[in-house]
Design an enzyme around this catalytic site. Structure first.
Site, mmCIF file in Angstrom:
data_model
loop_
_atom_site.group_PDB
_atom_site.id
_atom_site.type_symbol
_atom_site.label_atom_id
_atom_site.label_comp_id
_atom_site.label_asym_id
_atom_site.label_seq_id
_atom_site.Cartn_x
_atom_site.Cartn_y
_atom_site.Cartn_z
ATOM 1 N N SER A 133 5.750 7.104 -1.298
ATOM 2 C CA SER A 133 5.855 7.238 -2.757
ATOM 3 C C SER A 133 4.493 7.484 -3.385
ATOM 4 O O SER A 133 3.459 7.026 -2.868
ATOM 5 C CB SER A 133 6.449 5.945 -3.311
ATOM 6 N N TYR A 158 6.412 -2.896 -4.203
ATOM 7 C CA TYR A 158 7.064 -1.642 -3.794
ATOM 8 C C TYR A 158 6.031 -0.709 -3.156
ATOM 9 O O TYR A 158 6.220 -0.214 -2.051
ATOM 10 C CB TYR A 158 7.720 -0.975 -5.010
#
Ligand SMILES: NC(=O)c1ccc[n+]([C@@H]2O[C@H](COP(=O)([O-])OP(=O)(O)OC[C@H]3O[C@@H](n4cnc5c(N)ncnc54)[C@H](O)[C@@H]3O)[C@@H](O)[C@H]2O)c1
Length: 339
Positions: A133, A158
């Site tokens: 990401s 995350y």
């Protein structure tokens, strides 16, 4: 089949936004796809089921309702189907949710991905592609973000799980020669998209008659710039990466996959209003409430996609206008909002 390299592909997260669109493309090109998903209720499960139903019309699609954090289940899937290509998209996504719910991030993103790596070790594959990401860039200020930038300071759990995926993949490529490619996705949008993302939330708010919150101080001169990439361009990029198998001593590669064309947040919102106006056949405007920029939010974030362009000729084609129009048309149809 256009891509002779894929005989059997496991796509994890196949009921998810990107996993669904990728599986659809693979099936349309004649590949056999085994989709794995735990259908969790992080967002509307009906949307996941709708995506799945549309995949299940293909004879070459097999769905397995399973959790990738279940090691023996993952191993048994690999033992039975012996995939030569694996695309790991299953993960707990969302930056803010990770603050309240850290457990599921460790379970799905860290343990789950470790299980995929182990399965690839025990049942060798030609290529493992996995989702990282843009959030690994944390609070980096230099733009565009490049793969060579230091990304040692993730600012959410995350992001930290995604960075950990990159490290583990590298290690497995080094130790066991498994060819792995990580893709750092920037913000992906489009039909059947994720209801937790801002453009979808804006649409929900409009149809509920509620205002949307915009975190840019209401300062249009110094607006935030973000990188939005349309789902078809992402799928095209992944399809180009599949046959590009990394080689060398450590067969691991890492690419940004984004638009390289930052968009002002307010322009994006105006285009979303225009798209819904076109779909509905009458002018609409969101009720807007401007909020202070969130602490840690950077003025401009976007991807350098030069490395991916050089490697596979990646070039996003879809304009924001066109992409948002597809989203608005789908949204109105899916939610039965046409009067
Ligand atoms: N969409 C974006 O803009 C974006 C941006 C950056 C990174 N990513 C990454 O790309 C990948 C796909 O994202 P998406 O937008 O399609 O998200 P998504 O949430 O729509 O899809 C993920 C799917 O994985 C499934 N899943 C989650 N945990 C699982 C587990 N333990 N076992 C089996 N299935 C599980 C979910 O049910 C879901 O269907 C994710 O890894 C995400 O972190 C996406």
């Amino acid at each position: 089949m256009n891509n002779p390299n894929i005989s059997m592909c496991v796509v994890t997260g196949s009921a998810g936004f990107i996993g669904y669109h990728l599986s659809k493309r693979l099936l349309e090109q004649g590949a056999k796809v085994v989709g794995v998903d735990n259908l969790n209720d992080y967002y509307d499960v009906t949307l996941k089921e709708t995506r799945l139903n549309s995949l299940q019309i293909h004879n070459n699609f097999t769905f397995i309702h399973a959790d990738i954090s279940d090691k023996s289940k993952v191993e048994s899937i690999f033992a039975e189907y012996r995939p030569n290509v694996v695309v790991n998209l299953a993960a707990q996504a969302g930056v803010r949710y990770s603050i309240e719910n850290p457990d599921v991030y460790m379970q799905s993103n860290v343990i789950g991905f470790y299980n995929i790596l182990e399965a690839c070790r025990h049942y060798p594959v030609d290529h493992l592609i996995y989702a990282s990401s843009s959030s690994v860039y944390g609070a980096n200020k230099k733009v565009p973000f490049e793969e060579t930038d230091v990304v040692d300071h993730p600012i959410s759990l995350y992001a930290s799980t995604k960075k950990s995926n990159e490290l583990s993949a590298y290690t497995y490529s080094h130790l066991y020669g498994i060819p792995t490619t990580g893709l750092r996705f920037f913000t992906v949008y489009g039909p059947m998209g994720r209801p937790d993302m801002s453009y979808y939330i804006f649409a929900n708010k409009y149809f509920a008659g509620e205002p949307i919150q915009i975190y840019n101080n209401g300062d249009f001169e110094n607006d935030l710039y973000r990188d939005f990439i349309y789902i078809d361009d992402i799928v095209e990029g992944i399809m180009k990466v599949v046959p590009r198998i990394p080689s060398g001593n450590v067969p691991h590669d890492l690419f940004n996959i984004g638009n390289n064309n930052p968009q002002k947040l307010m322009d994006f919102i105006t285009l979303l209003e225009k798209a819904f106006s076109n779909t509905l056949g009458s002018h609409i405007e969101f009720i807007k409430v401007y909020q202070p920029v969130k602490p840690g939010d950077l003025p401009k974030t976007y991807a350098s996609t030069e490395r991916l362009h050089k490697a596979v000729g990646f070039q996003p084609k879809t304009s924001i206008e066109k992409g948002l129009q597809h989203f608005a048309d789908w949204y109105v149809d899916y939610h039965n909002l046409k009067t």
